[in-house]
Design an enzyme around this catalytic site. Structure first.
Site, PDB file in Angstrom:
ATOM      1  N   THR A 130       0.454  -1.077  -0.058  1.00  0.00           N
ATOM      2  CA  THR A 130       0.148   0.519   0.437  1.00  0.00           C
ATOM      3  C   THR A 130       0.525   1.146   0.559  1.00  0.00           C
ATOM      4  OG1 THR A 130      -1.285   1.452   0.972  1.00  0.00           O
ATOM      5  CG2 THR A 130      -0.194  -0.413   2.780  1.00  0.00           C
ATOM      6  N   ASP A 131       0.034   2.390  -0.670  1.00  0.00           N
ATOM      7  CA  ASP A 131       1.283   3.457  -0.182  1.00  0.00           C
ATOM      8  C   ASP A 131       1.220   4.147   1.422  1.00  0.00           C
ATOM      9  OD1 ASP A 131      -1.761   4.540  -0.452  1.00  0.00           O
ATOM     10  OD2 ASP A 131      -1.611   5.864  -2.011  1.00  0.00           O
ATOM     11  N   GLU A 132       0.302   3.510   1.562  1.00  0.00           N
ATOM     12  CA  GLU A 132       0.200   4.477   2.958  1.00  0.00           C
ATOM     13  C   GLU A 132       1.072   4.263   3.544  1.00  0.00           C
ATOM     14  OE1 GLU A 132      -3.615   3.584   5.531  1.00  0.00           O
ATOM     15  OE2 GLU A 132      -4.522   2.359   3.942  1.00  0.00           O
ATOM     16  N   TYR A 155      -1.695  -0.584  11.178  1.00  0.00           N
ATOM     17  CA  TYR A 155      -2.156  -0.928   9.518  1.00  0.00           C
ATOM     18  C   TYR A 155      -0.926  -0.939   8.622  1.00  0.00           C
ATOM     19  CZ  TYR A 155      -2.942  -1.631   4.900  1.00  0.00           C
ATOM     20  OH  TYR A 155      -3.156  -1.768   4.033  1.00  0.00           O
ATOM     21  N   LYS A 159       2.621  -3.116   7.412  1.00  0.00           N
ATOM     22  CA  LYS A 159       2.901  -3.476   5.621  1.00  0.00           C
ATOM     23  C   LYS A 159       3.890  -2.788   5.443  1.00  0.00           C
ATOM     24  CE  LYS A 159       0.536  -4.475   3.193  1.00  0.00           C
ATOM     25  NZ  LYS A 159       0.357  -6.134   2.307  1.00  0.00           N
TER      26      LYS A 159
END
Length: 345
Positions: A130-132, A155, A159
């Protein structure tokens, strides 16, 4: 090509499974069938001779070894993950277990299989992230593949850890890895706890539509079927050891997105219009990232891929799908946490 797709009964994973089978790949769908998984997501390909299903937890090394030995995949597409930020705030332990320990276990099983098979040149381990992991942007700028990691939630931290593990297994053991980091996905089969389906289903029920804070948080929205196409493009054409950011090139604030969905429902479900009157501002999520945006230069220049669906078209297709598939989403509304406000700790 035979693909082992982890998390293939989830939202993004099932889109990958459906497209991969349509493209003629053999697919082994490996899923633990936790709360967000639904085998109805892959019902359209379940009877295909190209499709097989294995229910297993990626943290179970014996099960992973058995599945690799039984199916002998040419590539792994690793999508299995806990993914809801609000749930990670309330219960981070599950995110560490699945996203970190599970990725480690899967990497070790893949490495053992790959080495035991004589290190076949065509093998790939594709890790989907994810870009998060890159943190939060201000009003300007975009994430590139070289943006330093700066995760802000349990989260995204889990990741980020899984990304680092995959890179390390590539560098240390030579495992042939490829990585992708995507922006916010939406589309058919989206589990009804994420923003887009929450807005649709709250509006249809005539209930308050919750918008965190002032709704000014900005996301880059990627239609899930575009994402699946990008993932298979990276798998088959991407350079080993390289990472690719996948964006929708559709930056929209949360509030504007909600208003777009309400306008679509006004047109398609006019008896309850105007749906925007249901918008209710609620306490913001702790540590809510302000803005995400993807620089798509690498995947566009190297792999000639770009999104095909605008956010306007994608939202219309998504709203229509939910209106036409009430049996699907009603069956999921009794699952734990669905419809509740989570992540307020």
């Amino acid at each position: 090509m035979k693909l082992l797709v982890t998390g293939g009964a989830g939202f993004i994973g099932s889109a990958v499974v459906r497209l991969a089978v349509a493209q003629g790949h053999s697919v082994v769908n490996l899923d633990a069938l936790t709360y967000a998984a639904c085998l109805e997501n892959v019902a359209s390909v379940a009877d295909s001779p190209l499709y097989a299903f294995e229910q297993a937890d990626i943290c179970d090394r014996d099960a992973m070894d058995r599945i690799f030995a039984a199916h002998q995949p040419d590539a792994v597409m690793h999508l299995a993950a806990e993914s809801h930020v609000d749930r990670s705030i309330d219960g981070p332990g599950a995110f560490i277990q699945t996203n970190v320990t599970g990725t480690y276990t899967l990497l070790e099983a893949a490495r053992s299989y790959w080495q035991g098979a004589g290190k076949p040149e065509g093998f790939r381990f594709h890790h989907i992230s994810t870009d998060e992991v890159f943190g939060s942007l201000g009003k300007t700028g975009q994430f590139t593949e070289d943006t330093p990691y700066d995760p802000r939630s349990p989260y995204s931290a889990s990741k980020a850890a899984s990304d680092h593990l995959v890179r390390a297994w590539g560098e240390t053991y030579g495992l042939p890895i490829i990585m992708t980091n995507c922006s916010n996905n939406y589309g058919p089969f989206h589990f009804p706890e994420k923003l887009v389906p929450v807005v649709i289903l709250k509006a249809l029920a005539g209930e308050p539509i919750p918008v965190y804070g002032d709704g000014a948080n900005v996301r880059d929205w990627l239609f899930v079927e575009d994402h699946a196409d990008a993932l298979l493009t990276v798998l088959t054409k991407g350079e080993l050891g390289r990472s690719y950011n996948i964006g929708g090139e559709n930056e929209v604030s949360n509030l504007d997105l909600v208003k777009m969905i309400c306008a679509l429902l006004d047109d398609r479900h006019p008896s309850a219009a105007p749906h925007a009157d249901l918008i209710t501002f609620v306490a913001d999520r702790p540590g809510h990232d302000q803005r995400y945006a993807i620089d798509p230069t690498r995947i566009r220049a190297e792999l000639n891929w770009q999104p095909s669906v605008t956010v306007e078209e994608g939202l219309a297709r998504t709203v229509d799908w939910y209106l036409e598939n009430e049996d699907w989403w009603r069956a999921l509304q009794n699952r734990q946490g669905v419809g509740e406000r989570l992540g307020t700790a």
